[in-house]
Design an enzyme around this catalytic site. Structure first.
Site, PDB file in Angstrom:
ATOM      1  CB  SER A   1     -49.055  86.771  17.473  1.00 42.92           C
ATOM      2  OG  SER A   1     -48.677  87.445  18.651  1.00 42.92           O
ATOM      3  N   GLY A   2     -47.793  89.790  16.757  1.00 46.70           N
ATOM      4  CA  GLY A   2     -46.624  90.666  16.767  1.00 46.70           C
ATOM      5  C   GLY A   2     -45.529  90.236  17.720  1.00 46.70           C
TER       6      GLY A   2
ATOM      7  N   GLY B   1     -52.813  87.482  18.554  1.00 47.98           N
ATOM      8  CA  GLY B   1     -53.046  86.230  17.849  1.00 47.98           C
ATOM      9  C   GLY B   1     -54.344  85.570  18.286  1.00 47.98           C
TER      10      GLY B   1
ATOM     11  CG  ASN C   1     -47.807  76.395  21.251  1.00 46.58           C
ATOM     12  OD1 ASN C   1     -48.486  75.608  20.592  1.00 46.58           O
ATOM     13  ND2 ASN C   1     -48.045  76.611  22.528  1.00 46.58           N
TER      14      ASN C   1
ATOM     15  CB  CYS D   1     -45.088  71.875  38.821  1.00 45.09           C
ATOM     16  SG  CYS D   1     -45.397  70.544  39.972  1.00 45.09           S
TER      17      CYS D   1
END
Lengths: 386, 284
Positions: free
Chosen positions: A198-199, A71, A150, A324
Site C-alpha cells: 500500500s502506498g 492495500g 499492523n 473505546c
C-alpha cells in the site's frame, strides 16, 4: 507546540520527493496512457518506470506488478481472485490476527460455500505452525497470512510458512502492507504467489496500492471492464499516484540499508525508556521478530482513549487497541487472539515510527508520558495500593 | 477522534472531586476492567441528610471520566431523595451532550449513584445488583437495566441500547432479546398512555409542543418504517389539525402512497400526537 507523529502504521507523511514527482501529472501530463497520441503516449512510460521501481523494492519482475487503488483492494483481488479460479468450494486459510482487509474477504467467501479456517497465534503473536499444518491437510487451499502485523509489528516466518503452503499445493498470498519498506521483502527468496502493498504506508499518498502476482499464478481479475494492467485490473490508470508510489518505493529502497537499524534503535530507546519510567507496563508481541518501527505497549489500570487524548494535548499522535477507540465495543482482536488480558488490552498504545522520526521526538515522548500515566492512574480505582 | 463538547474535554482534563473519602456513608462500584470502564463513587452526608462530600475514581475513556466528574458536581448538596432522581440524561445534558456511542458512560454514572445509595440504605456492597435475567453475557447487562434505559431515554432501536448500555455490542447474540424488550416497553407505554387518556383529558398541547411531537413521531415511528422500503418523509407544515408532508425516495410517486399516508402516517400520528389529526400530501 511541538508535534510528534508516531502513528505511521496508520498512515505516513507524503515524502516531498513523492509530491514533487506527482505534480506534473496534475498540470501538463494529464493524458490517458491508453491513447494513440502524444498526450497519452508520453504518460505511459512513466507508469512503466513506476512499475519497475515497485518491482525493484520487492525484487520482482515488473510484469508481475499490477497497480490497485489501495492495500484493501489488493487483498480482495488476491484472495477472491484465487478462490474463484480453483473452484466453487475451496479452503481459505488465514490467521486470527489479520487486518480486516483480509478477514473480510475470507469471511465473505465462507458465507458463500467455501470453508474458512483461522489459524491461532501464541502469547507472543506468533503463528501456530502446527495448526496451519493441520488445516493444510484438509485439502488444497488459498492461504493468506500477513508478513507483519499492523498492531504489534510481529513478523511471521514467511519463508517457512509459504514453504509449507507450497509443499501442500496451496496458493499463498501475503498482506505485506506493513512489511514493505520496513523489512527486506524479497519475493525471489520466499515462495509467495501474491503480495499486497500500500502506498500510504510508505510515504506515498492514500489511494494507491499494488499487487504482486508471481508469473504463472492464475487469478481471476477483480475489476472488470477494461484492458488495463494487461487485462488484470480494469480502469483507467491513476497516473499521478502510480508515479508517486514508484518514487516512494525507490526512496524506501535507497534508505533501507541504514533506516532499518536507525528506526529499531530509536524504537528500542522508546521501549526501554517507557518500561523504566512507568511501572506496571508490558510490551505486547514477539520482540525478537518485530518490525523495526513498531512498539505496542500496555499501561495497566488505565484506558487507551484517555491516554491518546492526553498525548494529543501535548502534540503526540499514537493509537490504541482499546475498545473505546475502535469504534465498536470490542477491543483489539489481535491482542485478544494473543490472550493478552483485558486489563492490558484496554490500556494498550501503539507507537509506530518512520524515517522522519528523530531522536528528539522520542525523547520528547519519553518526557511527556510518565506524568500522563500517573495522572490517569491517580483517577483509576484499580491501581494497586502502595 | 470523537466529537466531544468543550465541557466534556474540560471535565476530562480537570476532573472534579477525584479520590476517596475516609469513612464514607455510601459506596457504589460498577463496571469492571474487562468491560473497559469502571466507576467507584462514594459520598458523605451532613446532619441534614445532604451530600456534603462526594468523590470518584474512574477507569475509562475521556467521556467516562467526564461523566463521573459531572455526576459528582450535580449531586453535591442534594438529599438522597433528590439524588435518586438524577438520570443519565441529566449527566449528558450537564456536559452539553455526549456522542450517541458514549451514552453508556452517563448510564454508568447513574448506576454507580444508585449502587452507592443502596449501599447507604442496606449496607449491601454488591458490585452490581444483578436483578432479573442477564440478557447480554458479554457485558453482563440485565433485563432490568435495559428496560430502564429504554424507558427513561425513549430508545427505539437495538443500536441505541448498545450505545447506552453496551448490551449487544459483543458477540451480538442477544440482539433479538433486546428488540423484544424494546417492543415490550413500547406496548406498555402505549397502554399506559391510553389508560391515562381515558381517565383524564390530556392537557392541550401548545402549537410548538404539537409540532415537536409530530416531528418526534415522524423520526421515531414513521421514518424507520418507510426507510425499510427505501422511502422517506418530510414534514412541510402544520395548520390546525392538518399535517402537511411530502413523501420522498421510493415513496414519491409510489402506487400505494395514498395508503401509506392514511394507514401508516396518519395512524401513527393519531396514536402518538392527537386523535383528530389529518394528514395531507404536498406534491411539488
Amino acid at each position: 507546540m511541538k508535534t510528534v507523529y508516531l502513528d505511521n502504521n496508520a498512515t505516513t507523511a507524503i515524502a516531498p520527493e513523492v509530491r514533487e514527482a506527482m505534480e506534473p501529472f496534475f498540470r501538463d501530463m494529464w493524458g490517458n496512457p491508453s491513447s494513440m497520441h502524444t498526450f497519452g503516449g508520453q504518460v505511459r512510460k512513466h507508469i512503466e518506470q513506476a512499475r519497475q521501481q515497485v518491482a525493484a523494492l520487492i525484487n520482482a519482475d515488473p510484469s508481475e506488478i499490477i497497480f490497485t487503488s489501495c492495500g484493501t483492494e489488493s487483498d480482495n483481488a488476491a484472495i477472491r481472485g484465487a478462490a474463484e479460479v480453483i473452484g466453487p468450494r475451496v479452503n481459505v486459510i488465514t490467521s486470527r490476527v489479520e487486518h480486516p482487509a483480509v478477514l473480510g474477504p475470507c469471511r465473505y467467501l465462507s458465507e458463500r460455500g467455501h470453508r474458512a479456517f483461522e489459524v491461532g497465534v501464541d502469547a507472543a503473536g506468533q503463528i501456530d505452525q502446527v495448526q496451519l499444518g493441520e488445516f493444510l491437510r484438509e485439502g488444497s487451499a488459498v492461504v493468506s497470512l500477513m508478513w507483519a502485523n499492523n498492531e504489534t509489528g510481529v513478523v511471521f516466518p514467511i519463508a517457512e510458512i509459504s514453504g509449507m503452503v507450497k509443499a501442500a499445493g496451496g496458493i499463498f498470498h501475503t498482506d505485506a502492507v506493513q512489511a514493505v519498506g520496513k523489512l527486506i521483502t524479497d519475493v525471489r527468496a520466499v515462495p509467495v504467489d501474491m503480495l499486497s502493498l500500500s502506498g500510504h504506508k510508505l510515504h506515498a499518498p492514500k489511494g494507491i496500492g499494488a499487487l504482486y502476482i508471481r508469473k504463472g499464478t492464475r487469478v481471476k481479475p477483480f475489476m472488470l471492464g477494461g484492458h488495463q494492467e494487461d487485462n488484470r485490473r480494469a480502469g483507467t490508470e491513476n497516473v499521478p499516484y502510480i508515479v508517486g508510489l514508484g518514487v516512494a518505493c525507490e526512496l524506501a529502497r535507497a534508505h533501507r540499508a541504514d533506516e532499518f537499524v536507525r528506526m529499531a534503535t530509536l524504537r528500542d530507546r522508546l521501549q526501554s525508556g517507557l518500561l523504566a519510567s512507568c511501572p506496571d507496563t508490558r510490551v505486547n508481541g514477539d520482540v525478537h521478530h518485530r518490525l523495526p518501527n513498531t512498539l505496542n505497549i500496555s499501561f495497566e489500570f488505565i484506558e487507551g482513549e484517555s491516554i491518546l487524548y492526553m498525548l494529543s494535548d501535548v502534540g503526540i499522535a499514537a493509537s490504541s487497541g482499546s475498545a473505546c477507540t475502535s469504534g465498536s465495543l470490542e477491543p483489539s482482536h489481535v491482542l485478544r487472539a494473543m490472550g493478552v488480558p483485558f486489563t492490558a488490552v484496554h490500556g494498550s498504545v501503539r507507537f509506530s515510527l518512520s524515517r522522519y522520526t528523530t531522536e528528539a521526538d522520542v525523547d520528547y515522548v519519553l518526557a511527556k508520558i510518565p506524568p500522563i500515566v500517573s495522572r490517569l492512574r491517580a483517577i483509576s480505582p484499580f491501581v494497586r495500593k502502595q | 477522534m470523537w466529537e466531544y463538547t468543550d465541557r466534556v474535554m474540560d471535565h476530562f482534563r480537570n476532573p472534579r472531586n477525584v479520590g476517596m473519602i475516609d469513612k464514607p456513608d455510601g459506596v457504589g462500584e460498577v463496571g469492571s476492567l474487562a468491560c473497559g470502564d469502571a466507576l467507584k463513587l462514594m459520598f458523605k452526608l451532613d446532619k441534614g441528610g445532604r451530600i456534603v462530600d462526594v468523590k470518584f475514581q474512574t477507569f475509562g475513556c475521556a467521556s467516562a471520566i467526564a461523566s463521573s466528574s459531572a455526576l459528582t458536581e450535580i449531586i453535591k448538596g442534594m438529599t438522597l431523595e433528590e439524588a435518586q432522581k438524577v438520570t443519565n440524561q441529566d449527566i449528558a445534558r450537564y456536559l452539553g451532550g455526549l456522542p450517541e456511542q458514549k451514552m453508556h458512560c452517563s448510564v454508568m454514572g447513574q448506576e454507580a449513584l444508585d449502587a452507592a445509595i443502596e449501599n447507604y440504605r442496606t449496607g449491601k456492597t454488591d458490585k452490581k445488583i444483578l436483578a432479573g435475567k442477564v440478557v447480554c453475557n458479554c457485558f453482563g447487562v440485565t433485563e432490568e437495566e435495559i428496560e430502564r434505559v429504554v424507558r427513561e431515554n425513549g430508545l427505539s432501536t437495538v443500536e441505541q441500547v448498545t450505545n447506552y448500555t453496551k448490551a449487544g455490542g459483543g458477540c451480538g447474540k442477544c440482539k433479538d432479546d433486546i428488540a423484544q424488550i424494546i417492543e415490550r416497553v413500547r406496548v406498555e407505554r402505549l397502554a399506559a398512555e391510553r389508560k391515562a387518556g381515558g381517565q383524564a383529558a390530556p392537557r392541550r398541547l401548545t402549537v410548538i409542543e404539537k409540532i415537536r411531537l409530530i416531528e418526534q413521531t415522524i423520526d421515531r415511528e414513521i421514518r424507520p418504517l418507510l426507510k425499510n422500503d427505501g422511502g422517506d418523509i418530510e414534514l412541510i407544515d402544520v395548520e390546525g389539525n392538518c399535517v402537511k408532508v411530502a413523501l420522498r425516495g421510493m415513496c414519491a410517486g409510489c402506487q400505494v402512497a395514498k395508503f401509506t399516508l392514511k394507514d401508516v402516517v396518519e395512524v401513527k400520528l393519531r396514536e402518538f400526537v392527537a386523535s383528530d389529526l389529518v394528514v395531507e400530501e404536498v406534491k411539488e
